[in-house]
Design a protein around this motif. Structure first.
Motif, PDB file in Angstrom:
ATOM      1  N   GLU A   1     -36.719  19.467 -21.123  1.00  0.00           N
ATOM      2  CA  GLU A   1     -36.649  20.628 -20.229  1.00  0.00           C
ATOM      3  C   GLU A   1     -38.036  21.185 -19.956  1.00  0.00           C
ATOM      4  OE1 GLU A   1     -33.302  23.435 -20.261  1.00  0.00           O
ATOM      5  OE2 GLU A   1     -32.829  22.594 -22.224  1.00  0.00           O
ATOM      6  N   ALA A   2     -38.859  21.288 -20.997  1.00  0.00           N
ATOM      7  CA  ALA A   2     -40.221  21.795 -20.804  1.00  0.00           C
ATOM      8  C   ALA A   2     -41.009  20.889 -19.860  1.00  0.00           C
ATOM      9  CB  ALA A   2     -40.936  21.915 -22.149  1.00  0.00           C
ATOM     10  N   MET A   3     -40.813  19.580 -19.981  1.00  0.00           N
ATOM     11  CA  MET A   3     -41.492  18.637 -19.092  1.00  0.00           C
ATOM     12  C   MET A   3     -41.025  18.818 -17.653  1.00  0.00           C
ATOM     13  SD  MET A   3     -41.119  14.514 -18.938  1.00  0.00           S
ATOM     14  CE  MET A   3     -39.753  14.647 -17.771  1.00  0.00           C
ATOM     15  N   LEU A   4     -39.704  18.944 -17.449  1.00  0.00           N
ATOM     16  CA  LEU A   4     -39.178  19.110 -16.097  1.00  0.00           C
ATOM     17  C   LEU A   4     -39.637  20.432 -15.482  1.00  0.00           C
ATOM     18  CD1 LEU A   4     -35.550  17.779 -16.684  1.00  0.00           C
ATOM     19  CD2 LEU A   4     -37.414  16.588 -15.517  1.00  0.00           C
ATOM     20  N   LEU A   5     -39.920  21.417 -16.329  1.00  0.00           N
ATOM     21  CA  LEU A   5     -40.456  22.697 -15.859  1.00  0.00           C
ATOM     22  C   LEU A   5     -41.976  22.669 -15.714  1.00  0.00           C
ATOM     23  CD1 LEU A   5     -38.180  24.954 -18.065  1.00  0.00           C
ATOM     24  CD2 LEU A   5     -38.158  24.910 -15.565  1.00  0.00           C
ATOM     25  N   LYS A   6     -42.584  21.506 -15.991  1.00  0.00           N
ATOM     26  CA  LYS A   6     -44.035  21.275 -15.835  1.00  0.00           C
ATOM     27  C   LYS A   6     -44.859  22.171 -16.760  1.00  0.00           C
ATOM     28  CE  LYS A   6     -42.341  18.964 -12.343  1.00  0.00           C
ATOM     29  NZ  LYS A   6     -41.021  19.564 -12.300  1.00  0.00           N
ATOM     30  N   LYS A   7     -44.371  22.382 -17.980  1.00  0.00           N
ATOM     31  CA  LYS A   7     -45.049  23.258 -18.910  1.00  0.00           C
ATOM     32  C   LYS A   7     -45.794  22.458 -19.978  1.00  0.00           C
ATOM     33  CE  LYS A   7     -43.493  26.873 -16.855  1.00  0.00           C
ATOM     34  NZ  LYS A   7     -44.388  27.784 -16.105  1.00  0.00           N
TER      35      LYS A   7
ATOM     36  N   ARG B   1     -54.395  24.165 -24.749  1.00  0.00           N
ATOM     37  CA  ARG B   1     -53.595  24.028 -23.529  1.00  0.00           C
ATOM     38  C   ARG B   1     -53.508  25.324 -22.738  1.00  0.00           C
ATOM     39  NH1 ARG B   1     -53.622  20.602 -26.781  1.00  0.00           N
ATOM     40  NH2 ARG B   1     -53.264  18.419 -26.219  1.00  0.00           N
ATOM     41  N   LEU B   2     -53.751  26.433 -23.389  1.00  0.00           N
ATOM     42  CA  LEU B   2     -53.829  27.705 -22.674  1.00  0.00           C
ATOM     43  C   LEU B   2     -55.106  27.805 -21.851  1.00  0.00           C
ATOM     44  CD1 LEU B   2     -52.627  30.516 -25.135  1.00  0.00           C
ATOM     45  CD2 LEU B   2     -51.738  30.085 -22.838  1.00  0.00           C
ATOM     46  N   GLU B   3     -56.192  27.265 -22.373  1.00  0.00           N
ATOM     47  CA  GLU B   3     -57.517  27.541 -21.807  1.00  0.00           C
ATOM     48  C   GLU B   3     -58.113  26.386 -21.026  1.00  0.00           C
ATOM     49  OE1 GLU B   3     -59.824  29.003 -25.114  1.00  0.00           O
ATOM     50  OE2 GLU B   3     -58.840  30.966 -25.017  1.00  0.00           O
ATOM     51  N   ASN B   4     -57.536  25.183 -21.121  1.00  0.00           N
ATOM     52  CA  ASN B   4     -58.105  24.019 -20.440  1.00  0.00           C
ATOM     53  C   ASN B   4     -57.361  23.792 -19.121  1.00  0.00           C
ATOM     54  OD1 ASN B   4     -58.932  21.462 -19.579  1.00  0.00           O
ATOM     55  ND2 ASN B   4     -59.195  20.711 -21.663  1.00  0.00           N
ATOM     56  N   GLU B   5     -57.878  24.370 -18.051  1.00  0.00           N
ATOM     57  CA  GLU B   5     -57.216  24.279 -16.741  1.00  0.00           C
ATOM     58  C   GLU B   5     -57.144  22.845 -16.235  1.00  0.00           C
ATOM     59  OE1 GLU B   5     -55.621  26.381 -14.817  1.00  0.00           O
ATOM     60  OE2 GLU B   5     -55.811  27.998 -16.288  1.00  0.00           O
ATOM     61  N   GLN B   6     -58.176  22.062 -16.499  1.00  0.00           N
ATOM     62  CA  GLN B   6     -58.188  20.676 -16.039  1.00  0.00           C
ATOM     63  C   GLN B   6     -57.054  19.884 -16.691  1.00  0.00           C
ATOM     64  OE1 GLN B   6     -61.949  18.716 -16.583  1.00  0.00           O
ATOM     65  NE2 GLN B   6     -61.263  16.804 -15.630  1.00  0.00           N
ATOM     66  N   GLU B   7     -56.863  20.094 -18.009  1.00  0.00           N
ATOM     67  CA  GLU B   7     -55.785  19.407 -18.714  1.00  0.00           C
ATOM     68  C   GLU B   7     -54.424  19.865 -18.197  1.00  0.00           C
ATOM     69  OE1 GLU B   7     -53.646  17.143 -21.654  1.00  0.00           O
ATOM     70  OE2 GLU B   7     -55.554  16.965 -20.578  1.00  0.00           O
ATOM     71  N   ARG B   8     -54.292  21.154 -17.879  1.00  0.00           N
ATOM     72  CA  ARG B   8     -53.027  21.667 -17.351  1.00  0.00           C
ATOM     73  C   ARG B   8     -52.689  21.008 -16.015  1.00  0.00           C
ATOM     74  NH1 ARG B   8     -51.211  26.504 -19.301  1.00  0.00           N
ATOM     75  NH2 ARG B   8     -50.578  27.230 -17.251  1.00  0.00           N
ATOM     76  N   GLY B   9     -53.698  20.834 -15.165  1.00  0.00           N
ATOM     77  CA  GLY B   9     -53.466  20.180 -13.882  1.00  0.00           C
ATOM     78  C   GLY B   9     -53.073  18.725 -14.047  1.00  0.00           C
ATOM     79  N   ARG B  10     -53.706  18.038 -14.999  1.00  0.00           N
ATOM     80  CA  ARG B  10     -53.375  16.627 -15.245  1.00  0.00           C
ATOM     81  C   ARG B  10     -51.937  16.490 -15.746  1.00  0.00           C
ATOM     82  NH1 ARG B  10     -53.215  12.777 -19.246  1.00  0.00           N
ATOM     83  NH2 ARG B  10     -53.435  14.354 -20.879  1.00  0.00           N
ATOM     84  N   LEU B  11     -51.549  17.387 -16.650  1.00  0.00           N
ATOM     85  CA  LEU B  11     -50.193  17.340 -17.177  1.00  0.00           C
ATOM     86  C   LEU B  11     -49.153  17.635 -16.097  1.00  0.00           C
ATOM     87  CD1 LEU B  11     -50.274  19.044 -20.702  1.00  0.00           C
ATOM     88  CD2 LEU B  11     -49.650  16.685 -20.165  1.00  0.00           C
TER      89      LEU B  11
END
Length: 381
Positions: free
Chosen positions: A275-281, A338-348
């Motif tokens: 569910e977390a993956m489908l919510l892109k979290k 994961r809170l602070e790395n915007e680049q990683e958040r975009g990749r995920l």
């Protein structure tokens, strides 16, 4: 036409109701009978036994109910053999349904199993029992279908119904508004599990990790969904037992909404990771077992990861901190990254969106189509 379906729990009831709707488009005059819950009954299904009689969890509880479960299975088989259905479909609950499917198949009734057991992960020799029991396996995930193909078991990958129901882009701001959270401040969703034992093992650990985080990010909002009143009381007691005040919002139910409102999710392994993956979290997975259980399980499991996003991607997209690696500091540091790395958040986000598309297959229709092919001989069996 008579279509027999056996579902043993709430998730199977939901799958069964969608399957009945799609099969009825193909067979408007079909009769649906077996065991199902309120969702299936609302679609015109006739349940011979209340589904709640099969919803048993825990070894002790199962042992105490075995005589009744055997009687229910015998009653079902007697009914099916006296009123031959055109197909028997077992939905999940493999310990109960596979034996019914095998007996029906031996009697010449085509049998289908919907939702693969985790045979690809552990106790792989069960594949031989499954091969004797079913004419067709319907899987939710593509890696499951590959496993059955390798063992020459007829299979169809149908996708996951959750991927059909969850939108491609979550409404994070709307979820925060509905939950009464500050839209401008970051949110950490904490999900230590839905059962008492899981919360006992993981609740304090996740709360200590959250406290570690709040010492470094005082703007962080902590939200914990509780599946029922008992878990809410259990988690509230764990919060009260901490030696410093920890601001946390407890929410009864609404776990998907809580995850939708979050920036990062700290959670136990299981369906919640899907569910977390489908919510892109972005998420961090932590889990602990007793030392004995961990030694036993580690010798039985045949997969390199436990989190569904990693299994689906066949690469470690999300961190898994298990057993001794699951410390408050390690979990907190992984969440902070994961809170602070915007680049990683975009990749995920991109990786999770791709996986969502893979699973978004209109599962009800694909499952009905595969069953129709089996019934009408278009699959070559």
């Amino acid at each position: 036409m008579t279509i027999a379906i056996v579902a043993g729990e709430a998730s199977g009831d939901i799958l069964g109701s969608g399957l009945i709707r799609s099969l009825r488009k193909r067979y408007p005059r079909a009769r649906f009978v077996g065991i199902g819950g309120d969702e299936m009954v609302a679609e015109g299904f006739h349940s011979l036994v209340p589904m709640e009689r099969l919803s048993v969890m825990g070894l002790v509880e199962v042992l105490g109910r075995l005589p009744e479960l055997f009687r229910i299975r015998a009653r079902l088989l007697d009914y099916f053999f006296a009123n031959l259905p055109d197909v028997v479909i077992g939905i999940d609950s493999p310990d109960f349904t596979l034996a019914i499917e095998r007996r029906c198949r031996e009697a010449g009734i085509p049998s289908v199993h919907y939702v693969s057991p985790s045979v690809w992960a552990w106790r792989q020799k069960r594949i031989f029992k499954i091969a004797r029991s079913v004419n067709l396996m319907l899987t939710l995930f593509p890696f499951e279908a590959r496993f059955y193909e390798e063992h020459q078991v007829p299979v169809a990958f149908v996708g996951h119904p959750l991927a059909d129901r969850i939108p491609m882009e979550p409404d994070t701001a709307g979820a925060r508004y509905d939950l009464g959270l500050d839209i401008a401040r970051p949110v950490l969703a904490v999900l230590p599990g839905s059962r008492s034992g899981e919360v006992s093992r993981l609740g304090s650990l996740f709360l200590e990790a959250s406290r570690w985080l709040q010492e470094r990010r005082q703007d962080l909002q902590l939200v914990i969904p509780c599946v029922n009143r008992e878990r809410e009381q259990q988690i509230r007691q764990l919060v009260d037992d901490l030696d410093v005040q920890l601001p946390v919002t407890l929410v009864r139910g609404r776990s998907r909404e809580v995850m939708a409102a979050s920036d990062v999710v700290l959670l136990a392994s299981g369906t919640a990771t899907l569910e977390a993956m489908l919510l892109k979290k972005p998420m961090v997975v932590g889990y602990r077992l007793s030392s004995f259980s961990y030694r036993v399980v580690s010798h039985l499991v045949n997969v390199p990861w436990v989190a569904l996003p990693n299994l689906l991607a066949r690469t470690p997209l999300v961190p898994e901190l298990l057993q001794d690696e699951a410390t408050p500091e390690a979990l907190g540091a992984a969440v902070l990254e994961r809170l602070e790395n915007e680049q990683e958040r975009g990749r995920l986000h991109k990786a999770f969106a791709d996986l969502h598309e893979t699973l978004r297959q209109n599962a009800d229709e694909r499952a009905a189509s595969a069953i129709s092919d089996l019934l009408e001989g278009r699959d070559g069996r």
